[in-house]
Write an enzyme that holds these catalytic residues in place. Structure first.
Site, PDB file in Angstrom:
ATOM      1  N   GLU A 188       0.932  -1.212  -0.141  1.00  0.00           N
ATOM      2  CA  GLU A 188      -0.076   0.148   0.146  1.00  0.00           C
ATOM      3  C   GLU A 188       0.805   1.264  -0.091  1.00  0.00           C
ATOM      4  OE1 GLU A 188      -1.655   3.113   0.609  1.00  0.00           O
ATOM      5  OE2 GLU A 188      -1.692   2.520   2.792  1.00  0.00           O
ATOM      6  N   CYS A 208      -1.697   9.111   2.661  1.00  0.00           N
ATOM      7  CA  CYS A 208      -1.386   8.557   1.298  1.00  0.00           C
ATOM      8  C   CYS A 208      -2.646   8.746   0.634  1.00  0.00           C
ATOM      9  CB  CYS A 208      -1.081   6.932   1.019  1.00  0.00           C
ATOM     10  SG  CYS A 208      -2.194   5.959   2.088  1.00  0.00           S
TER      11      CYS A 208
END
Length: 458
Positions: free
Chosen positions: A234, A268
């Protein structure tokens, strides 16, 4: 393993620059002991029934709620998150524990498949010790969204956390032990990143998951491939936040400010590129700037603080460089743009174009790039013009038209009239340079299991 020189990791409060604590890197002998203990624990942990595992995970959730102030304070001191957001993160960790305690048995149940056999199905067996390499920006949440499903699946877990949040890592290991998880089921590895390969290379670690930068993902993904270990990555994001002309502008602005400035922009999945269509631009921008200007900065331990420092001064310097380069290439500064130490002012740029860092790169801090699109089609083209693919937000009152647009976005998530966020009930992950694999929901717990085909004839 060759014995590396031990490092001293210092945890520095980014708000005042004071040292909080220091941690000595574990020796080769200590690391070997931790790995062997994880392997030993895997010999017995899968034999613990799912209801028993569920009980332990619920105890962990209770401890998170009971000690929310203690854990939140450590988080805020170590990486600068405003204290209210730190508390919310701890509560979310309790939620993911409770979610998997409630649903793991259903997720892991045998999957019956009709075939020529008298009976055929897929069983979901644990695979062994799993290494998690986690970042500092959500130092509890990132760990628990990995640990809850991984431990419930019957695997053991090894955490290599970011060195600036080793205090958080210590809390997590201690609370899981206090909750009753057996010795060796969850352990911390306090080592430098250059020792990652020796840990992955051995026979004990069976899989690795990383949340971090694209650069870190490339390195860890390469190692996982080299040693034939399952991996989930991720990585970074450059999310678009699209506003159509028919959007509820008040809601769009309020959500947009939260989507960009939560955790001082260090996420993010934060909205980074605001792509505003046609006439909506003149409505959206003034209100957006007004709300940005009203954000209160200060000591992140102060209950009224909305904007804390970035986690380290070098991160603020990097963001400042991205701002300066974008301005040099023609972007226009609407507000902010300054830096003092680790604190970076909430900053809004407009006239942002492809080729500028504010458009092309992941900006990990309170920087919003506003781009004007002539129509809906151009908005989607601009949104997709990114190497990243975590998620996109679209604001509009025309839900049916928005539904028809889902396939135009190649990201891992498409949120309509809401900021992109992680939720235990929904799978989470990206495409392109944002990584691969999924966390959370049923998909997340099945990433690290052996999906075993069972065929029975009579």
């Amino acid at each position: 393993m060759k014995e590396p020189k031990q490092a001293l990791f210092k945890s520095i409060n980014p708000y005042n620059g004071k040292e909080i604590a220091s941690y000595t890197e574990q020796t080769e002998e200590e690391v070997i002991g931790i790995l062997e203990k994880s392997q030993e624990a895997f010999g017995t942990w899968p034999k613990v029934s799912i209801p028993e595992r569920e009980t332990l995970l619920r105890k962990a959730a209770n401890l998170l709620r009971k000690n929310v102030d203690k854990y939140a304070r450590t988080m805020t001191l170590e990486m600068g998150k405003p204290i209210g957001e730190s508390r919310a993160e701890i509560i979310k960790c309790a939620w993911v524990c409770e979610f998997y305690a409630e649903n793991a048995a259903r997720f892991l149940a045998d999957e019956i498949i009709e075939s020529d056999a008298a009976e055929s199905f897929v069983s979901h067996d644990p695979i062994g010790p799993v290494l998690a390499i986690m970042p500092w920006n959500f130092p509890f949440w990132q760990v628990f969204r990995f640990a809850a499903p991984t431990l419930m699946a019957g695997n053991t877990a090894l955490l290599k956390h970011a060195p600036n949040v080793f205090g958080c890592a210590t809390h997590i290991e201690e609370l899981l032990r206090e909750a009753g998880f057996p010795d060796g089921v969850f352990q911390n590895l306090m080592v430098h990143h250059d020792r990652t390969e020796e840990i992955i290379a051995g026979d004990i670690v069976r899989a690795v998951t990383l949340t971090g930068s694209e650069r870190a993902g490339r390195a860890v993904g390469s190692l996982a491939g080299k040693y034939l270990k399952k991996s989930v990555l991720e990585l970074g994001g450059n999310n678009a936040f699209i506003v159509w002309e028919d959007a509820d502008m008040k809601q769009a602005v309020q959500t947009g400010v939260r989507a960009r400035m939560l955790n001082s922009g260090q996420s993010c999945i934060a909205a980074k590129r605001f792509i505003v269509v046609g006439k909506a631009y003149d409505k959206f921008v003034p209100d957006f700037l007004e709300q940005i200007a009203s954000l209160k900065d200060g000591d992140p331990l102060d209950e009224s603080t909305e904007m804390g420092p970035l986690a380290r001064e070098d991160l603020a310097e990097q963001l400042q460089e991205q701002v300066n380069k974008s301005l040099a290439r023609g972007a226009e500064l609407l507000t902010g743009g300054g830096r003092r130490g680790a604190f970076h002012e909430p900053t809004v740029l407009t006239n942002v174009q492809p080729g500028m860092p504010a458009f092309d790169e992941e900006t990990f801090g309170p920087l919003a790039a506003i781009i004007k699109a002539k129509d809906k089609e151009e908005a989607f083209e601009l949104a997709s013009l990114s190497r990243y693919g975590l998620g996109t937000t679209l604001f509009t009152k025309d839900i049916e038209e928005a539904r028809k647009s889902i396939s135009k976005i190649p990201d891992g998530a498409f949120f309509i009239n809401e900021l992109v966020k992680s939720d235990p009930r929904l799978p989470f992950g990206g495409t392109k340079h944002s990584g691969y694999g999924r966390e959370l929901s049923r998909d997340g717990i099945l990433e690290f299991v052996n999906k075993k085909t069972v065929y029975v004839n009579t």
